[in-house]
Write a protein that holds these residues in place. Structure first.
Motif, PDB file in Angstrom:
ATOM      1  N   THR A  61       0.841  -1.199   0.000  1.00 48.19           N
ATOM      2  CA  THR A  61       0.000   0.000   0.000  1.00 48.19           C
ATOM      3  C   THR A  61       0.878   1.252   0.000  1.00 48.19           C
ATOM      4  O   THR A  61       1.919   1.292   0.647  1.00 48.19           O
ATOM      5  CB  THR A  61      -0.973   0.034   1.192  1.00 48.19           C
ATOM      6  N   GLY A  62       0.453   2.220  -0.779  1.00 50.26           N
ATOM      7  CA  GLY A  62       1.198   3.463  -0.875  1.00 50.26           C
ATOM      8  C   GLY A  62       2.260   3.472  -1.953  1.00 50.26           C
ATOM      9  O   GLY A  62       2.798   4.538  -2.267  1.00 50.26           O
ATOM     10  N   LYS A  63       2.578   2.305  -2.540  1.00 52.40           N
ATOM     11  CA  LYS A  63       3.531   2.307  -3.653  1.00 52.40           C
ATOM     12  C   LYS A  63       2.997   3.233  -4.721  1.00 52.40           C
ATOM     13  O   LYS A  63       1.807   3.214  -5.038  1.00 52.40           O
ATOM     14  CB  LYS A  63       3.668   0.911  -4.274  1.00 52.40           C
ATOM     15  N   SER A  64       3.888   4.052  -5.289  1.00 58.14           N
ATOM     16  CA  SER A  64       3.440   5.038  -6.250  1.00 58.14           C
ATOM     17  C   SER A  64       4.450   5.165  -7.386  1.00 58.14           C
ATOM     18  O   SER A  64       5.661   5.134  -7.143  1.00 58.14           O
ATOM     19  CB  SER A  64       3.268   6.377  -5.528  1.00 58.14           C
ATOM     20  N   PHE A  65       3.923   5.321  -8.616  1.00 57.16           N
ATOM     21  CA  PHE A  65       4.753   5.398  -9.813  1.00 57.16           C
ATOM     22  C   PHE A  65       4.152   6.415 -10.775  1.00 57.16           C
ATOM     23  O   PHE A  65       2.929   6.461 -10.943  1.00 57.16           O
ATOM     24  CB  PHE A  65       4.791   4.044 -10.544  1.00 57.16           C
ATOM     25  N   ASP A  66       5.000   7.210 -11.404  1.00 56.38           N
ATOM     26  CA  ASP A  66       4.557   8.024 -12.527  1.00 56.38           C
ATOM     27  C   ASP A  66       4.712   7.179 -13.778  1.00 56.38           C
ATOM     28  O   ASP A  66       5.769   6.538 -13.984  1.00 56.38           O
ATOM     29  CB  ASP A  66       5.383   9.307 -12.647  1.00 56.38           C
ATOM     30  N   LEU A  67       3.678   7.170 -14.626  1.00 53.98           N
ATOM     31  CA  LEU A  67       3.654   6.327 -15.812  1.00 53.98           C
ATOM     32  C   LEU A  67       3.471   7.159 -17.073  1.00 53.98           C
ATOM     33  O   LEU A  67       2.737   8.145 -17.082  1.00 53.98           O
ATOM     34  CB  LEU A  67       2.499   5.318 -15.722  1.00 53.98           C
TER      35      LEU A  67
END
Length: 186
Positions: A61-67
């Motif tokens: 949870t909370g993993k974040s990526f710009d794609l």
């Protein structure tokens, strides 16, 4: 083969439900789909660039990526993926913010030697081009999504084969690359 259905409310709202079947285990599928940082490696036809932002907690949870993504059509999307529920062998949920805004939910279940993977994707377009043309080109934009998801099923099956091939990964074909490759360089 990927199967999808779609329902919509406003012309800029999209709802897709896709089902994949791949040879593998729940653990293998979770290891691949639960690691968004590797999307550009194994699903390069859609994921042009993946930039990690936040490693999140131990459960994902909370993993974040710009794609930076695309489908078959010659336009790209920039959006942020954030995992909102723990990544487990049963699946996980995420949010999208940027050119697409909404939610996605991956669900995994075993069926003999295969894993049935369901993806419920509910988004609204925010990119100006898509918002302006959605009322007219919604069928084309939907077809673009279905094309992207079919490449995902194909690419995931190849990635699972590659991971199982041990010392001979070169025997597994590369995943399909992006259409209109010049957009990947922008």
């Amino acid at each position: 083969m990927a199967g999808s259905t779609s329902k919509t409310a406003k012309s800029t709202d999209y709802q897709f439900f896709t089902v994949w079947r791949v040879a593998g285990t729940l653990e293998e599928v979770t290891d691949v789909l639960g690691n968004a940082g590797t999307l550009a490696k194994w699903w390069p036809s859609v994921y042009l660039r993946v930039t990690p932002l936040d490693p999140g907690s131990a459960d994902g949870t909370g993993k974040s990526f710009d794609l930076h993504t695309k489908g078959w059509l010659p336009y790209t999307l920039r959006w942020r993926l954030t995992v909102t529920e723990p990544i487990t062998t049963h699946g996980f949920a995420l949010t999208a913010k940027g050119d697409l805004n909404g939610t996605g939910r991956w669900t995994f279940e075993t069926d003999g030697p295969e894993v049935v993977i369901s993806y419920d994707w509910r988004v609204s377009t925010a990119k100006p081009l898509l918002r302006r043309l959605s009322w007219l080109l919604k069928p084309a934009f939907s077809a673009n999504h279905h094309w992207a998801m079919a490449r995902g099923e194909e690419s995931l099956a190849l990635e699972l084969r590659r991971r199982r091939s041990g010392t001979a990964p070169g025997r597994v074909p590369d995943p399909p690359g992006p259409t209109f490759a010049w957009l990947a360089r922008r």
